[in-house]
Design a protein around this motif. Structure first.
Motif, mmCIF file in Angstrom:
data_model
loop_
_atom_site.group_PDB
_atom_site.id
_atom_site.type_symbol
_atom_site.label_atom_id
_atom_site.label_comp_id
_atom_site.label_asym_id
_atom_site.label_seq_id
_atom_site.Cartn_x
_atom_site.Cartn_y
_atom_site.Cartn_z
ATOM 1 N N ILE A 170 0.816 -1.222 0.000
ATOM 2 C CA ILE A 170 0.000 0.000 0.000
ATOM 3 C C ILE A 170 0.851 1.275 0.000
ATOM 4 C CG2 ILE A 170 -1.905 -1.207 1.130
ATOM 5 C CD1 ILE A 170 -1.283 0.356 3.684
ATOM 6 N N SER A 171 2.153 1.142 -0.197
ATOM 7 C CA SER A 171 2.981 2.339 -0.359
ATOM 8 C C SER A 171 2.521 3.115 -1.580
ATOM 9 C CB SER A 171 4.452 1.963 -0.529
ATOM 10 O OG SER A 171 5.213 3.091 -0.938
ATOM 11 N N PHE A 172 2.448 4.438 -1.454
ATOM 12 C CA PHE A 172 2.023 5.263 -2.588
ATOM 13 C C PHE A 172 3.060 5.258 -3.707
ATOM 14 C CE2 PHE A 172 0.492 9.148 -4.763
ATOM 15 C CZ PHE A 172 -0.858 8.839 -4.812
ATOM 16 N N LEU A 173 4.220 4.672 -3.466
ATOM 17 C CA LEU A 173 5.199 4.514 -4.534
ATOM 18 C C LEU A 173 4.659 3.634 -5.658
ATOM 19 C CD1 LEU A 173 8.472 4.143 -2.440
ATOM 20 C CD2 LEU A 173 7.887 6.040 -3.969
ATOM 21 N N HIS A 174 3.697 2.773 -5.349
ATOM 22 C CA HIS A 174 3.075 1.955 -6.398
ATOM 23 C C HIS A 174 2.229 2.817 -7.339
ATOM 24 C CE1 HIS A 174 4.323 -1.905 -4.721
ATOM 25 N NE2 HIS A 174 4.029 -1.412 -3.531
ATOM 26 N N VAL A 175 1.929 4.056 -6.922
ATOM 27 C CA VAL A 175 1.231 5.012 -7.778
ATOM 28 C C VAL A 175 2.223 5.988 -8.400
ATOM 29 C CG1 VAL A 175 -0.502 6.861 -7.861
ATOM 30 C CG2 VAL A 175 -0.900 4.822 -6.447
ATOM 31 N N ASP A 176 3.079 6.571 -7.577
ATOM 32 C CA ASP A 176 3.987 7.609 -8.060
ATOM 33 C C ASP A 176 5.156 7.064 -8.864
ATOM 34 O OD1 ASP A 176 2.923 10.060 -7.594
ATOM 35 O OD2 ASP A 176 4.138 10.549 -5.856
ATOM 36 N N LYS A 177 5.576 5.827 -8.592
ATOM 37 C CA LYS A 177 6.657 5.202 -9.352
ATOM 38 C C LYS A 177 6.249 3.762 -9.682
ATOM 39 C CE LYS A 177 10.977 6.268 -8.726
ATOM 40 N NZ LYS A 177 11.192 7.205 -9.866
ATOM 41 N N ALA A 178 5.208 3.663 -10.482
ATOM 42 C CA ALA A 178 4.590 2.354 -10.741
ATOM 43 C C ALA A 178 5.498 1.406 -11.505
ATOM 44 C CB ALA A 178 3.279 2.544 -11.505
ATOM 45 N N GLU A 179 6.630 1.881 -12.012
ATOM 46 C CA GLU A 179 7.566 0.966 -12.670
ATOM 47 C C GLU A 179 8.107 -0.100 -11.718
ATOM 48 O OE1 GLU A 179 10.277 4.493 -11.424
ATOM 49 O OE2 GLU A 179 8.213 4.192 -12.139
ATOM 50 N N ILE A 180 7.970 0.137 -10.389
ATOM 51 C CA ILE A 180 8.453 -0.861 -9.436
ATOM 52 C C ILE A 180 7.616 -2.137 -9.483
ATOM 53 C CG2 ILE A 180 9.373 0.928 -7.913
ATOM 54 C CD1 ILE A 180 7.045 0.419 -6.008
ATOM 55 N N ASP A 181 6.455 -2.082 -10.111
ATOM 56 C CA ASP A 181 5.607 -3.265 -10.247
ATOM 57 C C ASP A 181 5.913 -4.048 -11.515
ATOM 58 O OD1 ASP A 181 4.371 -2.711 -7.847
ATOM 59 O OD2 ASP A 181 2.672 -1.667 -8.754
ATOM 60 N N PHE A 182 6.968 -3.642 -12.219
ATOM 61 C CA PHE A 182 7.417 -4.336 -13.423
ATOM 62 C C PHE A 182 8.834 -4.864 -13.194
ATOM 63 C CE2 PHE A 182 4.114 -1.461 -14.779
ATOM 64 C CZ PHE A 182 3.417 -2.179 -15.741
ATOM 65 N N PRO A 183 9.302 -5.778 -14.024
ATOM 66 C CA PRO A 183 10.653 -6.323 -13.848
ATOM 67 C C PRO A 183 11.722 -5.232 -13.943
ATOM 68 C CG PRO A 183 9.378 -7.651 -15.392
ATOM 69 C CD PRO A 183 8.586 -6.407 -15.140
ATOM 70 N N PRO A 184 12.847 -5.395 -13.258
ATOM 71 C CA PRO A 184 13.946 -4.424 -13.377
ATOM 72 C C PRO A 184 14.327 -4.200 -14.840
ATOM 73 C CG PRO A 184 14.400 -5.981 -11.609
ATOM 74 C CD PRO A 184 13.163 -6.485 -12.314
ATOM 75 N N GLY A 185 14.595 -2.948 -15.166
ATOM 76 C CA GLY A 185 14.968 -2.595 -16.525
ATOM 77 C C GLY A 185 13.805 -2.245 -17.420
ATOM 78 N N PHE A 186 12.569 -2.363 -16.920
ATOM 79 C CA PHE A 186 11.394 -2.023 -17.728
ATOM 80 C C PHE A 186 11.415 -0.527 -18.040
ATOM 81 C CE2 PHE A 186 6.865 -1.460 -18.676
ATOM 82 C CZ PHE A 186 6.580 -2.616 -19.391
ATOM 83 N N ASN A 187 11.011 -0.173 -19.235
ATOM 84 C CA ASN A 187 11.004 1.226 -19.678
ATOM 85 C C ASN A 187 10.094 2.068 -18.784
ATOM 86 O OD1 ASN A 187 10.890 3.673 -21.002
ATOM 87 N ND2 ASN A 187 10.020 2.876 -22.889
ATOM 88 N N ALA A 234 -5.784 12.846 -11.760
ATOM 89 C CA ALA A 234 -5.506 13.431 -10.443
ATOM 90 C C ALA A 234 -4.064 13.906 -10.447
ATOM 91 C CB ALA A 234 -5.719 12.404 -9.329
ATOM 92 N N ASN A 235 -3.778 14.864 -9.594
ATOM 93 C CA ASN A 235 -2.426 15.395 -9.456
ATOM 94 C C ASN A 235 -1.841 14.870 -8.162
ATOM 95 O OD1 ASN A 235 -0.105 16.950 -9.273
ATOM 96 N ND2 ASN A 235 -1.079 18.766 -10.125
ATOM 97 N N SER A 236 -0.834 14.008 -8.263
ATOM 98 C CA SER A 236 -0.285 13.367 -7.062
ATOM 99 C C SER A 236 0.962 14.062 -6.534
ATOM 100 C CB SER A 236 0.041 11.899 -7.353
ATOM 101 O OG SER A 236 1.119 11.798 -8.273
ATOM 102 N N GLY A 237 1.420 15.102 -7.205
ATOM 103 C CA GLY A 237 2.661 15.748 -6.790
ATOM 104 C C GLY A 237 2.457 17.190 -6.366
ATOM 105 N N LEU A 238 2.893 17.520 -5.168
ATOM 106 C CA LEU A 238 2.782 18.897 -4.686
ATOM 107 C C LEU A 238 3.867 19.776 -5.300
ATOM 108 C CD1 LEU A 238 2.225 18.316 -0.864
ATOM 109 C CD2 LEU A 238 0.507 18.580 -2.642
#
Length: 216
Positions: A42-59, A142-146
């Protein structure tokens, strides 16, 4: 003048705020984000940096990454981890690191004032970074960045800030980096109006951080 507006924030339910909270997307790289979010679905990093849910090196800029960010946001809303306020509010955010505390209002700022240079810039921006955040906002709707804005000191605004944060905060926790975070909701219409009126006396605001987010 500085025209600020209240808005209906989407924010964590208090019992999960500490686990959802994360650093800004642009101060950590993908590997650091992956490590911080490990074991925490449930870390918001799964929204703000969703590339972490893909294999390393994913574009990082693959359309699937933006789609995944939106999917993760909607899942957190559906699960009740995040909720949108029923009415438009201002918010107050406070950070304490060691002996230093900083506190300010969270508001909607004016795009027109940004374009008229009443919100002052001091950095050049890169189009690829602008486009990345634009695609992220469009995918999420939505705007997730202040954007961190500052202004010349006004004692009247300090007084309103103190008045609006007199009660118990809705969030109060210490993050992994030892920074304490506290957060208040300003929902009283009369107080909101007084805050807006006070900001009308500010001739200009200045971007302290967030030039790419502003440009996007």
């Amino acid at each position: 003048m500085s025209d600020i507006r209240p808005f209906r924030g989407i924010r964590p339910v208090p019992e999960h705020a500490a686990k959802i909270a994360c650093p800004p997307y642009d101060v950590i790289n993908t590997d650091e984000a992956r490590a911080l979010a490990e074991g925490n679905p449930i870390s918001f990093l799964h929204v703000d940096k969703a590339e972490i849910d893909f294999p390393p090196g994913f574009n990082l800029y693959d359309p699937a990454v933006y789609a995944k960010a939106a999917e993760n946001l909607h899942k957190m809303l559906a699960q009740g981890l995040l909720k949108q306020d029923a009415k438009e509010c201002f918010y107050i955010y406070e950070q304490t690191m060691g002996d230093h505390t900083q506190k300010g209002f969270v508001v909607g700022a004016s795009v027109d004032e940004y374009e008229q240079n009443l919100i002052k810039k001091h950095e050049l921006t890169r189009k690829d970074k602008e486009d990345d955040r634009t695609r992220h906002v469009e995918a999420l709707m939505a705007n997730s960045g202040l954007v961190f804005l500052c202004y010349k000191h006004r004692a009247a605004i300090d007084g309103l800030l103190d008045e609006a944060s007199q009660g118990a905060p809705v969030y109060d926790f210490v993050a992994h980096d030892k920074v304490r975070h506290r957060f208040w909701v300003v929902a009283d219409d009369a107080l909101i109006a007084r805050i807006q009126q006070a900001f009308l006396a500010i001739e200009a605001m200045y971007i302290a951080d967030g030039h790419h987010r502003s440009a996007s």
